[in-house]
Write a protein that holds these residues in place. Sequence first.
Motif, mmCIF file in Angstrom:
data_model
loop_
_atom_site.group_PDB
_atom_site.id
_atom_site.type_symbol
_atom_site.label_atom_id
_atom_site.label_comp_id
_atom_site.label_asym_id
_atom_site.label_seq_id
_atom_site.Cartn_x
_atom_site.Cartn_y
_atom_site.Cartn_z
ATOM 1 N N LEU A 1 -16.249 -16.205 13.067
ATOM 2 C CA LEU A 1 -16.677 -14.994 12.373
ATOM 3 C C LEU A 1 -16.122 -14.926 10.951
ATOM 4 O O LEU A 1 -16.652 -14.198 10.106
ATOM 5 N N ALA A 2 -15.046 -15.673 10.695
ATOM 6 C CA ALA A 2 -14.504 -15.683 9.334
ATOM 7 C C ALA A 2 -15.465 -16.288 8.332
ATOM 8 O O ALA A 2 -15.312 -16.103 7.112
ATOM 9 N N LEU A 3 -16.488 -17.037 8.832
ATOM 10 C CA LEU A 3 -17.458 -17.650 7.928
ATOM 11 C C LEU A 3 -18.370 -16.599 7.285
ATOM 12 O O LEU A 3 -18.783 -16.755 6.122
ATOM 13 N N LEU A 4 -18.745 -15.536 8.011
ATOM 14 C CA LEU A 4 -19.703 -14.564 7.499
ATOM 15 C C LEU A 4 -19.179 -13.857 6.243
ATOM 16 O O LEU A 4 -19.910 -13.738 5.246
ATOM 17 N N PRO A 5 -17.933 -13.360 6.208
ATOM 18 C CA PRO A 5 -17.437 -12.769 4.958
ATOM 19 C C PRO A 5 -17.400 -13.759 3.802
ATOM 20 O O PRO A 5 -17.644 -13.394 2.641
ATOM 21 N N GLN B 1 -24.951 -6.044 3.734
ATOM 22 C CA GLN B 1 -25.533 -6.027 5.083
ATOM 23 C C GLN B 1 -24.886 -7.118 5.965
ATOM 24 O O GLN B 1 -24.642 -6.896 7.139
ATOM 25 N N MET B 2 -24.617 -8.264 5.370
ATOM 26 C CA MET B 2 -23.942 -9.324 6.136
ATOM 27 C C MET B 2 -22.541 -8.884 6.541
ATOM 28 O O MET B 2 -22.081 -9.170 7.655
ATOM 29 N N ALA B 3 -21.847 -8.163 5.642
ATOM 30 C CA ALA B 3 -20.513 -7.659 5.987
ATOM 31 C C ALA B 3 -20.597 -6.637 7.112
ATOM 32 O O ALA B 3 -19.728 -6.590 7.998
ATOM 33 N N GLN B 4 -21.665 -5.777 7.106
ATOM 34 C CA GLN B 4 -21.828 -4.800 8.186
ATOM 35 C C GLN B 4 -22.095 -5.516 9.526
ATOM 36 O O GLN B 4 -21.553 -5.123 10.562
ATOM 37 N N ASP B 5 -22.934 -6.562 9.475
ATOM 38 C CA ASP B 5 -23.174 -7.329 10.709
ATOM 39 C C ASP B 5 -21.879 -7.958 11.213
ATOM 40 O O ASP B 5 -21.606 -7.966 12.422
ATOM 41 N N ASP B 6 -21.106 -8.490 10.281
ATOM 42 C CA ASP B 6 -19.822 -9.083 10.680
ATOM 43 C C ASP B 6 -18.923 -8.046 11.349
ATOM 44 O O ASP B 6 -18.257 -8.336 12.347
ATOM 45 N N GLN B 7 -18.923 -6.836 10.827
ATOM 46 C CA GLN B 7 -18.106 -5.775 11.413
ATOM 47 C C GLN B 7 -18.586 -5.424 12.816
ATOM 48 O O GLN B 7 -17.778 -5.208 13.723
ATOM 49 N N LEU B 8 -19.904 -5.390 13.016
ATOM 50 C CA LEU B 8 -20.438 -5.113 14.366
ATOM 51 C C LEU B 8 -20.020 -6.213 15.345
ATOM 52 O O LEU B 8 -19.629 -5.934 16.479
ATOM 53 N N PHE B 9 -20.148 -7.456 14.900
ATOM 54 C CA PHE B 9 -19.766 -8.558 15.778
ATOM 55 C C PHE B 9 -18.271 -8.496 16.110
ATOM 56 O O PHE B 9 -17.853 -8.744 17.251
ATOM 57 N N ARG B 10 -17.456 -8.168 15.142
ATOM 58 C CA ARG B 10 -16.017 -8.102 15.369
ATOM 59 C C ARG B 10 -15.664 -6.983 16.352
ATOM 60 O O ARG B 10 -14.734 -7.140 17.155
ATOM 61 N N PRO C 1 -32.593 -6.761 13.464
ATOM 62 C CA PRO C 1 -32.294 -6.444 14.888
ATOM 63 C C PRO C 1 -30.830 -6.646 15.246
ATOM 64 O O PRO C 1 -30.526 -6.993 16.397
ATOM 65 N N THR C 2 -29.906 -6.502 14.324
ATOM 66 C CA THR C 2 -28.493 -6.759 14.614
ATOM 67 C C THR C 2 -27.963 -5.895 15.762
ATOM 68 O O THR C 2 -27.253 -6.408 16.647
ATOM 69 N N PRO C 3 -28.236 -4.592 15.836
ATOM 70 C CA PRO C 3 -27.746 -3.811 16.983
ATOM 71 C C PRO C 3 -28.251 -4.334 18.326
ATOM 72 O O PRO C 3 -27.506 -4.344 19.307
ATOM 73 N N LYS C 4 -29.484 -4.795 18.334
ATOM 74 C CA LYS C 4 -30.012 -5.338 19.589
ATOM 75 C C LYS C 4 -29.307 -6.646 19.947
ATOM 76 O O LYS C 4 -29.022 -6.922 21.119
#
Length: 783
Positions: free
Chosen positions: A689-693, A662-671, A601-604
Amino acid sequence: MSAGDQKNGGDKPGDTVPVAEVWPEVERAECLARGAALKWASGVFCRPEHLERLSQYRKRESQRTASIHTRLKSMVQSYLEGVGWGLEQLQEARVELREVSHTLKKAGLEFNQNANGVKPLERLREVSVNHRQLLAAVSNLPRLYSVHSLVLETERLVESRRLLEAHARLMDLERWQDDILWQLHGAAGTAGSAISSEDKELVAKYFSGVGQLVDALGKELWAVVSSALALARQNPTPFVSAVRIVEREEALDQALLEDRGGTRSNSRPLPPGRPRCWRACFFKVLEEAVSARFRSVSYLHTRGPGLAGHLSALQHATMADLATVRHLLEHCVPSHYRLTGAYLRASHRCLQAHLAQVSSWDLESGEIFAVLNWVLHIYNSPDMMGHPELVTEMEKEELGPLISAEGLEQLQGKYVQSVRKSVSEWMHKALQVELQDWQRDQEPDTDHQGFYQTSLPTIITQMLEENARVALMIGESLRDQTIQMGLYEMENLLNRFREALVEFGKERRRAPSNDKNKFYLHYLLASISNCIILKKSTESLQQQQSSRSAGQFSRTPSNPLAALDRAVRRACRLVMDQLLLDLQPLLPGLLTRPWLVQGDPTPKLCHVLERHLELYGRVRPPCRQRLQEEAQWLMVVEYVRALMQKRLVCRSADERRQLAQQMAQDDQLFREILHSLEGDGSAPEVNPLALLPVLADFIRLKDPTMLTLEVSGLAAKYPDISEEHVSVLLDIRGDVSRDIRGAVLDLLEQSAPPLPAGYRPIFTDILVPPSTMAFCLPTAKCA
């Protein structure tokens, strides 16, 4: 033996009285001298060779002894000469005393001879006294017969206020009475006795109308003096006449007192009723007249809003009276009266008493302000006692303040307490209105910059600033006390406001889906903006306040800024709780196999976060940046917490690559959503947010042997990461052997660095679920 020798008892040694028996001190002195000489000689001639100087010592001591004998002879000779001169003086005084005694005896004999010749003249003296009495009676008969008529005429003159003529008749009557008493006193003195009480009572009874005339004339005089202000504007003649009479009486009192104060044996006794001191009575009546003008004011019309008008009326009346005294009455009295100064003293004392009475009332703040403003500013202003023509008189009189320093302090204290009561009531009402606004079914109002706000900070700020401005009109001390009181009440308000926020949050948690709280988050944000406005107002008031008066209002100095900070932190915590509540339904689907396949549910989550961040833009800086930063931290912490739940454990290298991607894509959405934070310069020093990469790279690593180096870098960036967190990450990879796991965990345990200053922990708030391992061999290292 010769005859002379026989007469003197002879010169044989046996017949001479020893000197020691007459003067025992001589023997004791001689013994002491011999002892001192022996001591000296034993010290000087302690060796045989010292005897060579014996002749020198003997010669020196002989010279000293001869000198002492010479001085003694000279002193004794001078004493003998003085005794001889004294004896000569005593002989001369004895001769003179003998001559004086002889002369006094002769005078006594002559006096005794003359006393017998005076006795036949006693009869002649009695006839002379009777003759003088009869002559005085014959000369006073016309006056005595006209006393009654003169008294009646004087009464008519007094009633018609012909005061000068009445006083002239009264002076004649008093002079007649004084002459008769003096004649009786002279006759009694000649007879060798005092005036009998019967004679005094007879004269007092015959002249009883004179005393009544004095009282009636004085009554009319004081009535004229009391109405001097009115007469000065119409006809000052009666007042001038009254002043002339007062001066005549004062001159008579002074003359009589000087005559009685002399040493002459024939000085007259003071007449009845003297001294009258009518000049002192004149000023006393003047002061009573001024006091009567104040007593004539109805106190019923001076209470409440009418007090300011009453004080203004007092100002105009006092200045009008002073102008009359200065321009009219001052020219009707002698210069030494200094009538303007006397009227100033009387007015000042009456105002002091009147204001003391007014200050004792239960006054409201507006009334106290009127009194303080009138006393401190109006009374000494050029419009009143500071008038150029009155300044000199005020300096001469040294009247002092209208209200003492202690009285002013008490009034200011009452003013502050009254304003405090009003401020407390208004703040309570404003808070109630604020709580009602929170329940409205619409968004909060916005200012011209688009920030949320309500009416609370405007009401509080305007009220405190207005009270400080009004108090400054009185003085800086009152302004400082008022500001301190306002800050104290603001602290109380903020404590109640914080409690209301807590209750507001509890109500929201009890019914999160209630439509009544549809704008819950909006009003939380408005509350934060309100606190920022109140903080600026508080800082402005504290800058106006003098440092010496801080803490005067209460024993414990108020600290509204700390209360503001507590309220803001509570509101921000509630905002984050609401964000977490909105994210909570979506977090269980995060980092699961459906998420790995579909990305939900990352987009949500991003949509919820974006909506919240948009609302945070309605908050005033710096809390807007604080909320955005806290939202970013919360999102990352919840994301990592979902990772630590081990909902997804990789089974192959392809799954590890897919998870990291997928974690990198979520990080990009958050950024992308949080890009605005970096654009306006409000990004935190340590971007969470630097923790996710970093975690994605940890999972993506193909060679497990490199995990030791990777964990070392991870621990260096995030020193709060624990062995449990690293162990979970190794479990998620699914390809770590027991040896590599042990090496990694040993390295982490040995190189655990301390948390640096200013570092904000991330992993500390993330709890790792307990291990599901059912059994562990005791000989193997437990991972």
